[in-house]
Enzyme design. Structure first.
Site, PDB file in Angstrom:
ATOM      1  N   ASP A 281       0.867  -1.183   0.000  1.00  0.00           N
ATOM      2  CA  ASP A 281       0.000   0.000   0.000  1.00  0.00           C
ATOM      3  C   ASP A 281       0.903   1.232   0.000  1.00  0.00           C
ATOM      4  O   ASP A 281       1.311   1.729   1.053  1.00  0.00           O
ATOM      5  CB  ASP A 281      -0.906  -0.028   1.232  1.00  0.00           C
ATOM      6  CG  ASP A 281      -1.888   1.142   1.275  1.00  0.00           C
ATOM      7  OD1 ASP A 281      -1.722   2.092   0.480  1.00  0.00           O
ATOM      8  OD2 ASP A 281      -2.807   1.100   2.104  1.00  0.00           O
TER       9      ASP A 281
ATOM     10  N   ARG B 182      -0.090   4.454   2.018  1.00  0.00           N
ATOM     11  CA  ARG B 182       0.205   4.335   3.448  1.00  0.00           C
ATOM     12  C   ARG B 182       1.696   4.414   3.736  1.00  0.00           C
ATOM     13  O   ARG B 182       2.169   5.255   4.513  1.00  0.00           O
ATOM     14  CB  ARG B 182      -0.355   3.013   3.955  1.00  0.00           C
ATOM     15  CG  ARG B 182       0.258   2.492   5.254  1.00  0.00           C
ATOM     16  CD  ARG B 182       0.152   0.981   5.288  1.00  0.00           C
ATOM     17  NE  ARG B 182       0.652   0.395   6.500  1.00  0.00           N
ATOM     18  CZ  ARG B 182       1.848  -0.175   6.637  1.00  0.00           C
ATOM     19  NH1 ARG B 182       2.700  -0.191   5.618  1.00  0.00           N
ATOM     20  NH2 ARG B 182       2.219  -0.712   7.776  1.00  0.00           N
TER      21      ARG B 182
ATOM     22  N   GLY C 106       3.261  -1.799  17.749  1.00  0.00           N
ATOM     23  CA  GLY C 106       2.722  -2.667  16.714  1.00  0.00           C
ATOM     24  C   GLY C 106       3.604  -2.633  15.482  1.00  0.00           C
ATOM     25  O   GLY C 106       3.144  -2.374  14.378  1.00  0.00           O
TER      26      GLY C 106
ATOM     27  N   ASP D 222       5.750  -5.736  19.298  1.00  0.00           N
ATOM     28  CA  ASP D 222       4.643  -6.417  18.627  1.00  0.00           C
ATOM     29  C   ASP D 222       4.351  -7.709  19.384  1.00  0.00           C
ATOM     30  O   ASP D 222       5.268  -8.371  19.858  1.00  0.00           O
ATOM     31  CB  ASP D 222       4.989  -6.734  17.169  1.00  0.00           C
ATOM     32  CG  ASP D 222       3.737  -6.883  16.311  1.00  0.00           C
ATOM     33  OD1 ASP D 222       3.494  -6.015  15.457  1.00  0.00           O
ATOM     34  OD2 ASP D 222       2.998  -7.868  16.508  1.00  0.00           O
TER      35      ASP D 222
ATOM     36  N   SER E  44       2.637 -10.310  18.021  1.00  0.00           N
ATOM     37  CA  SER E  44       2.479 -11.461  17.131  1.00  0.00           C
ATOM     38  C   SER E  44       3.856 -12.038  16.827  1.00  0.00           C
ATOM     39  O   SER E  44       4.882 -11.391  17.036  1.00  0.00           O
ATOM     40  CB  SER E  44       1.780 -11.057  15.827  1.00  0.00           C
ATOM     41  OG  SER E  44       2.646 -10.308  14.997  1.00  0.00           O
TER      42      SER E  44
ATOM     43  N   GLU F 285       1.274  -2.958  26.990  1.00  0.00           N
ATOM     44  CA  GLU F 285       0.790  -2.728  28.344  1.00  0.00           C
ATOM     45  C   GLU F 285       1.448  -3.654  29.364  1.00  0.00           C
ATOM     46  O   GLU F 285       1.415  -3.373  30.569  1.00  0.00           O
ATOM     47  CB  GLU F 285      -0.734  -2.929  28.413  1.00  0.00           C
ATOM     48  CG  GLU F 285      -1.539  -1.957  27.584  1.00  0.00           C
ATOM     49  CD  GLU F 285      -1.784  -2.450  26.161  1.00  0.00           C
ATOM     50  OE1 GLU F 285      -2.677  -1.907  25.487  1.00  0.00           O
ATOM     51  OE2 GLU F 285      -1.073  -3.398  25.722  1.00  0.00           O
TER      52      GLU F 285
ATOM     53  N   GLU G 171       1.377   2.536  13.090  1.00  0.00           N
ATOM     54  CA  GLU G 171       0.340   2.432  12.071  1.00  0.00           C
ATOM     55  C   GLU G 171      -0.772   1.623  12.710  1.00  0.00           C
ATOM     56  O   GLU G 171      -0.836   0.405  12.587  1.00  0.00           O
ATOM     57  CB  GLU G 171       0.899   1.771  10.810  1.00  0.00           C
ATOM     58  CG  GLU G 171       0.010   1.959   9.582  1.00  0.00           C
ATOM     59  CD  GLU G 171      -1.099   0.941   9.497  1.00  0.00           C
ATOM     60  OE1 GLU G 171      -2.111   1.089  10.225  1.00  0.00           O
ATOM     61  OE2 GLU G 171      -0.967  -0.002   8.706  1.00  0.00           O
TER      62      GLU G 171
ATOM     63  N   GLU H 278     -10.626  -2.991  15.502  1.00  0.00           N
ATOM     64  CA  GLU H 278      -9.540  -3.723  16.172  1.00  0.00           C
ATOM     65  C   GLU H 278      -9.000  -2.993  17.399  1.00  0.00           C
ATOM     66  O   GLU H 278      -8.224  -3.551  18.160  1.00  0.00           O
ATOM     67  CB  GLU H 278      -8.388  -4.066  15.229  1.00  0.00           C
ATOM     68  CG  GLU H 278      -8.782  -5.057  14.156  1.00  0.00           C
ATOM     69  CD  GLU H 278      -7.618  -5.434  13.258  1.00  0.00           C
ATOM     70  OE1 GLU H 278      -7.636  -6.556  12.738  1.00  0.00           O
ATOM     71  OE2 GLU H 278      -6.705  -4.605  13.060  1.00  0.00           O
TER      72      GLU H 278
ATOM     73  N   HIS I  69      -5.229  -0.185   1.119  1.00  0.00           N
ATOM     74  CA  HIS I  69      -5.685  -1.505   1.560  1.00  0.00           C
ATOM     75  C   HIS I  69      -6.859  -1.401   2.525  1.00  0.00           C
ATOM     76  O   HIS I  69      -7.563  -2.391   2.767  1.00  0.00           O
ATOM     77  CB  HIS I  69      -4.533  -2.287   2.209  1.00  0.00           C
ATOM     78  CG  HIS I  69      -4.210  -1.874   3.606  1.00  0.00           C
ATOM     79  ND1 HIS I  69      -3.479  -0.747   3.915  1.00  0.00           N
ATOM     80  CD2 HIS I  69      -4.536  -2.447   4.797  1.00  0.00           C
ATOM     81  CE1 HIS I  69      -3.359  -0.650   5.222  1.00  0.00           C
ATOM     82  NE2 HIS I  69      -3.984  -1.660   5.784  1.00  0.00           N
TER      83      HIS I  69
END
Length: 546
Positions: free
Chosen positions: A230, A233, A257, A279, A281, A308, A323, A332, A480
């Site tokens: 994208d 972005r 993130g 992040d 994930s 957190e 982002e 989300e 996107h």
């Protein structure tokens, strides 16, 4: 709320020991014959000397491998578990992780290497030898009763860390207590048959499962490739960072993130002194590899976990870049975490990147598309499936809306100044709007929701002073995010048409889900008065984003 996938194994020969088929040959070769390189617990430094690694582990990451070995009487398997456990904990941002035996010795979880080709695991015998020598030397050295300066500094570091942990757990306990109290009050106000322990126990796992699903959805490379490709972005972030290197030079930056780490890479190249990418994930492992192969390990530190729940290696940061935007801007609920990080870590004069977000609304009318949709479901291979149309009126559809289907200008619904807005302002019951038709339309079919993002060079600047702005609206370049389309149920509509210049007025509300906090409910109340039909219709409808 990235890069195409890289091979899971690193190509650096220093991190990949040779494999030999002959077990005897393996035993005969010393580690230095391989050019052994020990990667620090922080993943940012490589050591050729084991003693240098052990000192760095103790001083910079709070992991005293020698002391723990002697304290717990660990042998080969225990040391393997300890090393893998320590790497996992440090990657999550914990300095001096809990190293009680029960935290890592039970079971076989930590027998699996946390890091591929970890040279430290090939040097267990060397570590045991050094630990035994250290213990023997300490036992034979007379004590003079004095405490060294090094011991004092170590105790001070432990004290600071314990204070931080106590503060974190105190806050976490208070939040959990208040949440539980609020839940009890709400349950007490419900009818008795609904106020059971069973309903409470059913609610909690759903919230946890939904959160887990959210983070796991970012584990795979394809979603990051979509975002990276994208260009609207990604170019906006790159252009702002590179065109304002003076803002980033020598600064500490937090990337919330971070995904594949592209924003962290931009900041590092712009001259940031330190960048911390966070992040929750598993893509964070690829981010570490990307950082390493691009030679930026000395600047960028990647931490795994929720912002957190981590304790960052710095007390405050100069810039937060993220982002965080989801479909319909708020889907989300990642902005909640960004604002938490802002309140916890951003310096008083710090900068949010981006600095502003604007939520917008416009009308949608497309007779041809709606007629095609109705006709399709009325006869699917000769079968009547028109009941499927109901679902189209229950959920927000993410798609590209053609400009010709938008018969009005976009109205600003909500402005988010990211330096000052509070988390409680992200949910609202009704923001008024007035949308004026710019052409005659036979039927209003829905509403289009999109957003604009702005980057200002100062926290004191308003959105009009922003240096870089991009839009996700129907008239701009496709992103996107596309647009969020809320189709209205026209089956009982009283007003079927209105003329150019006539207005639709009402209010829009956004609300996070009760059980699934990352879901989003959109509610619109609107009124249409048609001069041709001399009638007025008042309507209300809600849509969900799951």
């Amino acid at each position: 709320m990235s890069a195409s996938d890289l091979p899971s194994e690193t190509s650096d020969d220093a991190l990949a020991p040779n494999t030999l088929d002959d077990e005897d040959e393996w035993k005969d070769i010393e580690p230095e014959d391989f050019g052994t390189s020990f990667v620090s617990f922080g993943g940012t430094t490589k050591f050729s000397d084991l003693h240098d690694f052990l000192q760095d582990a103790k001083e910079n990451h709070g992991v005293d491998l020698l002391g723990l070995k002697n304290r717990h009487g660990l042998e080969t398997y225990g040391m393997i578990k300890l090393i893998n456990y320590a790497r996992e904990q440090v990657s999550r941002g914990f300095f001096r992780p809990d190293a009680s035996p029960e935290s890592f010795l039970d079971g076989d979880r930590y027998m699996k290497p946390f890091m591929d080709d970890d040279a430290l695991l090939y040097s267990i015998d060397d570590i045991l030898d050094v630990a035994n020598q250290t213990a023997h030397r300490s036992a034979n050295e007379p004590s003079n009763g004095k405490v060294s300066d090094e011991d004092v500094q170590e105790l001070l570091r432990q004290s600071d860390q314990l204070r931080e942990q106590v503060k974190y757990y105190r806050n976490a306990y208070q939040e959990a207590y208040l949440e539980n109290l609020d839940l009890k009050e709400r349950k007490g106000s419900e009818p008795k048959e609904h106020s059971t322990d069973h309903s409470h126990n059913r609610e909690q796992p759903k919230r946890k499962d939904h959160d887990t699903h959210y983070f796991s959805s970012y584990d795979h490379s394809d979603i990051h490739e979509t975002m990276l490709r994208d260009s609207v972005r990604t170019d906006a972030y790159r252009d702002f960072i590179y065109e304002n290197k003076n803002l980033f030079s020598g600064k500490v930056v937090l990337d919330v993130g971070c995904g594949s780490g592209i924003l962290s890479l931009f900041c590092a190249r712009a001259g940031a002194a330190k960048v911390i990418g966070v992040d929750n994930s598993s893509i964070i492992n690829k981010a570490r590899e990307i950082v390493y192969v691009n030679g930026l390990s000395d600047t960028i530190q990647c931490l795994s976990g929720k912002i957190e729940e981590l304790i960052l290696p710095v007390k405050q940061v100069d810039i937060i870049v993220s982002e965080w935007m989801g479909y319909c801007l708020m889907y989300e609920a990642m902005l909640d975490s960004v604002l938490w990080a802002r309140d916890r870590y951003l310096a008083p004069d710090g900068l949010m990147v981006p600095s502003h977000a604007t939520l917008k609304l416009s009308l949608f009318a497309d007779d041809e598309e709606i007629a095609d949709k109705v006709a399709y479901w009325s006869s699917v291979y000769g079968f009547d499936m028109s009941c499927m149309l109901a679902r189209a009126h229950d959920e927000v559809e993410i798609r590209t809306v053609q400009p010709k289907a938008v018969p009005s200008r976009s109205e600003v619904i909500l402005q988010l100044p990211l330096h000052t807005i509070g988390k409680d302002e992200l949910t609202f019951n009704g923001v008024d709007f007035v949308l004026e038709a710019e052409r005659d339309i036979d039927q209003l079919h829905g509403f289009v929701i999109h957003f604009d993002i702005a980057f200002a060079v100062s926290r004191d600047h308003n959105i009009q002073e922003a240096k870089v702005i991009f839009s996700t609206g129907p008239s701009g370049r496709e992103t996107h995010w596309q647009q969020a389309l809320a189709l209205i149920d026209t089956s009982g509509a009283k007003v079927t048409s209105f003329k150019r210049g006539e207005r639709v007025s009402g209010c829009l509300g956004l609300r996070k889900g009760d059980e699934k906090s990352r879901d989003l409910e959109v509610t619109i109340n609107w009124r249409i008065r048609s001069s041709t039909a001399d009638s007025e219709a008042t309507c209300q409808q809600s849509w969900w984003m799951h």
